[in-house]
Design an enzyme around this catalytic site. Structure first.
Site, PDB file in Angstrom:
ATOM      1  CG  HIS A 105      -1.859   3.169  -4.755  1.00  0.00           C
ATOM      2  ND1 HIS A 105      -1.500   1.950  -5.300  1.00  0.00           N
ATOM      3  CD2 HIS A 105      -0.707   3.757  -4.368  1.00  0.00           C
ATOM      4  CE1 HIS A 105      -0.179   1.817  -5.229  1.00  0.00           C
ATOM      5  NE2 HIS A 105       0.324   2.897  -4.685  1.00  0.00           N
ATOM      6  CG  HIS A 124      -8.896   7.931  -0.103  1.00  0.00           C
ATOM      7  ND1 HIS A 124      -8.418   8.297   1.134  1.00  0.00           N
ATOM      8  CD2 HIS A 124      -9.209   6.618   0.001  1.00  0.00           C
ATOM      9  CE1 HIS A 124      -8.448   7.254   1.947  1.00  0.00           C
ATOM     10  NE2 HIS A 124      -8.928   6.223   1.284  1.00  0.00           N
ATOM     11  CG  HIS A 136     -11.266   2.513  -1.175  1.00  0.00           C
ATOM     12  ND1 HIS A 136     -10.017   1.954  -1.265  1.00  0.00           N
ATOM     13  CD2 HIS A 136     -11.185   3.433  -0.191  1.00  0.00           C
ATOM     14  CE1 HIS A 136      -9.206   2.504  -0.372  1.00  0.00           C
ATOM     15  NE2 HIS A 136      -9.895   3.418   0.299  1.00  0.00           N
ATOM     16  CD  GLU A 149     -10.618  -0.315   1.059  1.00  0.00           C
ATOM     17  OE1 GLU A 149     -10.417   0.495   1.986  1.00  0.00           O
ATOM     18  OE2 GLU A 149      -9.704  -0.981   0.502  1.00  0.00           O
ATOM     19  CG  HIS A 169     -12.178   5.443   3.096  1.00  0.00           C
ATOM     20  ND1 HIS A 169     -11.295   4.455   2.758  1.00  0.00           N
ATOM     21  CD2 HIS A 169     -13.313   4.821   3.502  1.00  0.00           C
ATOM     22  CE1 HIS A 169     -11.882   3.267   2.938  1.00  0.00           C
ATOM     23  NE2 HIS A 169     -13.108   3.473   3.377  1.00  0.00           N
ATOM     24  CB  THR A 180      -7.897  -0.290   3.742  1.00  0.00           C
ATOM     25  OG1 THR A 180      -7.939   0.876   2.911  1.00  0.00           O
ATOM     26  CG2 THR A 180      -8.960  -0.198   4.818  1.00  0.00           C
ATOM     27  CB  THR A 181      -3.201   1.387   1.445  1.00  0.00           C
ATOM     28  OG1 THR A 181      -2.914   2.517   2.276  1.00  0.00           O
ATOM     29  CG2 THR A 181      -4.486   1.624   0.672  1.00  0.00           C
TER      30      THR A 181
HETATM   31  C1  SG7 Z   1      -5.454   5.713  -0.259  1.00  0.00           C
HETATM   32  O1  SG7 Z   1      -5.791   5.155   1.031  1.00  0.00           O
HETATM   33  C2  SG7 Z   1      -4.738   7.051  -0.152  1.00  0.00           C
HETATM   34  C3  SG7 Z   1      -3.644   7.025   0.903  1.00  0.00           C
HETATM   35  C4  SG7 Z   1      -4.150   6.420   2.197  1.00  0.00           C
HETATM   36  C5  SG7 Z   1      -4.732   5.052   1.961  1.00  0.00           C
HETATM   37  O2  SG7 Z   1      -4.618   4.850  -0.987  1.00  0.00           O
HETATM   38  O3  SG7 Z   1      -5.650   8.088   0.125  1.00  0.00           O
HETATM   39  O4  SG7 Z   1      -3.190   8.337   1.189  1.00  0.00           O
HETATM   40  C6  SG7 Z   1      -2.056   8.763   0.586  1.00  0.00           C
HETATM   41  C7  SG7 Z   1      -1.531  10.060   1.098  1.00  0.00           C
HETATM   42  O5  SG7 Z   1      -1.534   8.164  -0.320  1.00  0.00           O
HETATM   43  O6  SG7 Z   1      -3.041   6.274   3.082  1.00  0.00           O
HETATM   44  C8  SG7 Z   1      -1.624   6.913   4.822  1.00  0.00           C
HETATM   45  C9  SG7 Z   1      -2.883   7.123   4.082  1.00  0.00           C
HETATM   46  O7  SG7 Z   1      -3.716   7.963   4.378  1.00  0.00           O
HETATM   47  C10 SG7 Z   1      -5.237   4.398   3.264  1.00  0.00           C
HETATM   48  O8  SG7 Z   1      -6.294   5.127   3.823  1.00  0.00           O
HETATM   49  S1  SG7 Z   1      -7.583   4.355   4.262  1.00  0.00           S
HETATM   50  O9  SG7 Z   1      -7.240   3.410   5.294  1.00  0.00           O
HETATM   51  O10 SG7 Z   1      -8.513   5.374   4.664  1.00  0.00           O
HETATM   52  N1  SG7 Z   1      -8.155   3.553   3.026  1.00  0.00           N
HETATM   53 ZN    ZN Z   2      -9.481   4.411   1.939  1.00  0.00          ZN
END
Ligand code: SG7
Ligand code: ZN
Length: 250
Positions: free
Chosen positions: A62, A90, A92, A96, A109, A193-194
Site C-alpha cells: 500500500h 511513509h 503517498h 492526500e 507522513h 487515511t487507510t
Molecule cells: C500506510 O498508511 C501505512 C500504514 C498506516 C496507513 O498505508 O504506513 O501503516 C502500516 C503499519 O501498515 O496505517 C495503522 C497505520 O499506521 C495510515 O496512516 S496515515 O493515516 O498516516 N496515512
Molecule cells: Zn499516510
C-alpha cells in the site's frame, strides 16, 4: 477477503465503507487557507530529529514505509497533551491533503503515537492517540538530495516478487525531510487515511513545501504489489463538516 483494499477499481476507496470508521472526522481534507483560523498553538518540538539513523524500508503493498533503528524520536509542543513517539514514516503519491484544491505529487507522513499508551495500536483506539506530521513535496527541476537514502532503497523493494524489505545503505536525518520552517503548520482533528480509518489523529500539515523532481516521484510510481504497479495511493478528500482548520503563525 475483508482485508483486501486498494486505491482504484473494485477495491477502491468507494468500497472501504465496511472497513472504515464512519464518523465526523475523516481524513484527508482540502485545506482552504482563507478559512483557516490563525492562532498561535505553539511551535512543535522535534526531539532527536537531527540525529543520523540507520533503518529499513518495507513495501507493504500500500506504501513504502521507513522504520528507523535506535533511540526513540519524540514530538511535543504545539499544544499537544503529551509526548508522541515516532513509529514510522511513509509516502503517498500523489498527496492526500490538498491546499486550496492543489494536489502536490508527494506527501510524507511521519506517524507518532502518544507515549501515555502502551503501543501504537493501543493509541489508535484513543482520540488523542496519534499525531501525523505531513510534508508536501512540489515539483522542481532538480533532485532533492535529502530523499536519496530512501529512494535508492525504494528501488530495491519496489519489485514485489523479490524482497519487500531492505536495510537503507545510507543513514537518514529525519530533520532534513522537514521544511526549514517546521513550526508553521495547518492542524485539524482527523483520522488514519487507510482502513480502519480510526478517528484518532491530530494532523499537522506543514505550510512550507519541499522540492522533488519528476524522476524522483517516478521511483514511487513504479512500486509493485500483488496486483501490479501501485500507480498512486491517495485517499480522496473527506468532508470537513463542523471541523475547523487552524493555521499556526508566529
Ligand atoms: C500506510 O498508511 C501505512 C500504514 C498506516 C496507513 O498505508 O504506513 O501503516 C502500516 C503499519 O501498515 O496505517 C495503522 C497505520 O499506521 C495510515 O496512516 S496515515 O493515516 O498516516 N496515512
Ligand atoms: Zn499516510
Amino acid at each position: 477477503t475483508a482485508s483486501e483494499w486498494g486505491y482504484w477499481g473494485k477495491y477502491g476507496p468507494k468500497t472501504w465503507s465496511e472497513l472504515c470508521a464512519t464518523g465526523k472526522r475523516q481524513s484527508p481534507i482540502d485545506i482552504v487557507t482563507e478559512d483557516a483560523i490563525r492562532i498561535d498553538l505553539g511551535a512543535l518540538k522535534f526531539d532527536r530529529y537531527d540525529f543520523a539513523f540507520s533503518g529499513s524500508l518495507i513495501n507493504n503493498g500500500h506504501t513504502i514505509q521507513v522504520k528507523l533503528d535506535g533511540v526513540p524520536i519524540h514530538l511535543s509542543g504545539g499544544s499537544l497533551p503529551s509526548v508522541y513517539v515516532l513509529e514510522q514514516m511513509h509516502f503517498h503519491w500523489s498527496a492526500e491533503h490538498t491546499v486550496d484544491g492543489v494536489r502536490d505529487p508527494l506527501e510524507l507522513h511521519l506517524v507518532h503515537y502518544n507515549n501515555q499508551y502502551a503501543n501504537f495500536s493501543e493509541a489508535t483506539q484513543h482520540e488523542n492517540g496519534i499525531v501525523v506530521v505531513a510534508v508536501l513535496f512540489e515539483f522542481n527541476n532538480y533532485d532533492n538530495p535529502d530523499l536519496m537514502p530512501i529512494l535508492e532503497t525504494t528501488k530495491i523493494v519496489s519489485n514485489w516478487v523479490g524482497k519487500n524489505m531492505a536495510q537503507m545503505r545510507n543513514k537518514l536525518i529525519p530533520l532534513l525531510l522537514l521544511p526549514k520552517d517546521h513550526t508553521t503548520y495547518y492542524s485539524y482533528e482527523g483520522s488514519l487515511t487507510t482502513p480502519g480509518c480510526q478517528e484518532s489523529v491530530m494532523w499537522f500539515v506543514m505550510t512550507e513545501k519541499l522540492p522533488i523532481s519528476e524522476a524522483q516521484v517516478n521511483v514511487f510510481r513504479h512500486v509493485q504489489n500483488s496486483n501490479g504497479t501501485l500507480k498512486y495511493n491517495y485517499r480522496p478528500k473527506q468532508e470537513l463538516g463542523n471541523r475547523k482548520v487552524h493555521h499556526r503563525l508566529e
